[in-house]
Design an enzyme around this catalytic site. Structure first.
Site, PDB file in Angstrom:
ATOM      1  N   GLY A 225       0.825  -1.199   0.000  1.00 28.38           N
ATOM      2  CA  GLY A 225       0.000   0.000   0.000  1.00 28.38           C
ATOM      3  C   GLY A 225       0.856   1.244   0.000  1.00 28.38           C
ATOM      4  N   ASN A 226       0.265   2.371   0.356  1.00 28.66           N
ATOM      5  CA  ASN A 226       1.010   3.620   0.423  1.00 28.66           C
ATOM      6  C   ASN A 226       0.420   4.500   1.523  1.00 28.66           C
ATOM      7  OD1 ASN A 226      -1.158   5.352  -0.844  1.00 28.66           O
ATOM      8  ND2 ASN A 226      -0.765   3.948  -2.551  1.00 28.66           N
ATOM      9  N   ARG A 227       0.965   5.700   1.668  1.00 29.02           N
ATOM     10  CA  ARG A 227       0.631   6.547   2.808  1.00 29.02           C
ATOM     11  C   ARG A 227      -0.511   7.521   2.531  1.00 29.02           C
ATOM     12  NH1 ARG A 227       6.028   9.343   4.643  1.00 29.02           N
ATOM     13  NH2 ARG A 227       4.565  10.213   6.172  1.00 29.02           N
ATOM     14  N   ALA A 292      -4.189   7.428  -4.760  1.00 28.54           N
ATOM     15  CA  ALA A 292      -2.854   6.908  -5.028  1.00 28.54           C
ATOM     16  C   ALA A 292      -2.960   5.399  -5.219  1.00 28.54           C
ATOM     17  CB  ALA A 292      -1.911   7.246  -3.878  1.00 28.54           C
TER      18      ALA A 292
END
Length: 423
Positions: A225-227, A292
């Protein structure tokens, strides 16, 4: 009695004390208006509460008087010498009705004025926000649908109700949005009106916004995943709703409260986001891809949790690229008039600066606008503020200084609106 000049603008108030009329009609959600009133008063607004007689069956006048610091009346016969049935609307900077029942919507649409609140709505020449709350069947009834369409055509911001628990065991669309979200939309509208900006320039438009970060699962408990927090996408959805748009928000793994008046579609993976965005864009005028999406995903998914090994070795995980939602949308637009906006979270490196990479991405993706964020060192993610550069396919560049994500969202919609096809 001398007739008021209905074409005259309301008397301007001092910036520190905008005058707000908070109307409350007779629905069970009337108790939630107490929190809305508190938010207005604590933020420095001068609030006059105008409940209907039915509303007082749910929350009494002493409560409204105590919270607002002003006396409360519902009829046109109190303090007649002050002509309250016209003065309240004439002097208001903003009128908000929450909850707005089906009965109130019908009266407002047909110009009926049998109490102080409906008289105020007729005389108001300021922005008006109605936050409906009722059972699903009432909201979907053709009479209510027609009344809402009439009010919107006249420049009233009618917020879409939320979905959820209603009275009794019933659930469905018709729930009053959370007071904090109504407050955000109302104050946004008031600020734009005070600044002389176009207030409801997205009325009649359908926009799609994506938000958050997608997850690509390795096993039942782990994912790539991402932030991304989703805050910028939610700000885009909220501001679009405040400008009158019908908004579909495709949210990936976001824990923020639903923006008032926005349809929220929840997804987890990039493929799910692609499917929901493409479906929503069939009838959309614009799409802003603020999410994102993960760039890569595992080529295989482990049905059980991947265990540690006794020798300390790590498993080899093969990755493949996920679908490029933005490029696909720009290339295969559901209809020619769709405006496509992308986001680029970039860092500079040995091969080029942030802007070098952004301009290359704009050309590669084929979108109409690209919002560029410098995320070096983790900037932007999860923060309340943002700064960006908006690049246009026509070569234009708009620098947006650091400020709230809502302020950036408005700049983006300001760039989108001239690109929308004529109706």
């Amino acid at each position: 009695m001398t007739s008021p000049d209905l074409g005259a603008a309301s008397t301007p108030s001092t910036p520190s004390r905008p005058r707000v009329v908070l109307g409350v009609s007779g629905g069970i959600a009337a108790y939630k208006a107490c929190e809305l009133l508190r938010r207005f008063t604590e933020s420095g607004h001068d609030v006059t509460v105008v409940p209907t007689a039915a509303a007082l069956e749910f929350v009494g006048a002493p409560t409204w008087a105590a919270l607002s610091g002003k006396p409360v009346s519902t009829d046109v016969w109190s303090d007649v010498h002050e002509v309250p049935h016209v003065r309240l609307g004439q002097s208001a900077d903003l009128v908000v009705v929450a909850p707005a029942t089906a009965d109130l919507l019908a009266k407002a649409a047909h110009g009926l004025a049998d109490d102080l609140l409906t008289n105020t709505l007729l005389t108001a020449r300021c922005p008006v926000v109605l936050a409906p709350a009722m059972h699903t069947e009432m909201w979907e009834h053709p009479a209510t649908v027609a009344n809402v369409a009439t009010l919107r055509a006249r420049g009233v911001l009618v917020i879409e109700p939320a979905e959820g628990r209603l009275t009794g065991a019933d659930t469905g669309k018709g729930r009053l949005p959370e007071p904090a979200e109504i407050f955000a939309v109302a104050t946004d509208l008031l600020a734009r009106a005070d600044a002389g900006a176009a207030v409801l320039d997205l009325t009649g438009r359908h926009v799609v916004v994506s938000a958050g970060g997608t997850r690509e699962y390795l096993d039942p408990v782990r994912f790539l995943g991402n932030r991304s927090s989703g805050r910028q996408g939610y700000a885009l959805a909220r501001t679009a709703a405040a400008r009158g748009a019908e908004v579909t928000l495709v949210a990936a793994n976001v824990t923020l409260p639903d923006p008032a008046g926005v349809k929220v579609v929840r997804v987890e993976t990039t493929e799910q986001m692609q499917a929901e965005v493409m479906a929503a864009c069939q009838s959309a005028d614009a799409v802003v891809m603020a999410a994102a999406p993960a760039d890569f995903r595992p080529t295989s998914f482990a049905d059980t949790k991947i265990k540690k090994t006794d020798d300390g070795s790590a498993p080899a995980i093969e990755l493949e690229q996920t679908p490029d939602i933005l490029a696909g949308l720009a290339r295969d637009r559901p209809h020619p008039g769709l405006v496509v906006v992308g986001f680029a979270a970039e860092t500079g490196d040995d091969s080029g600066t942030v802007m070098d990479h952004a301009r290359a991405k704009l050309a590669r993706k084929g979108c109409d606008l690209l919002v560029v964020n410098d995320v070096s060192g983790g900037q932007v993610f999860g923060a309340d503020d943002n700064e960006a550069v908006v690049l246009g396919a026509d070569g234009s560049t708009t620098h947006v200084a650091r400020g709230s994500k809502g302020a950036l969202a408005h700049v983006i919609w300001d760039r989108v609106t001239p690109l929308l096809p004529e109706r």
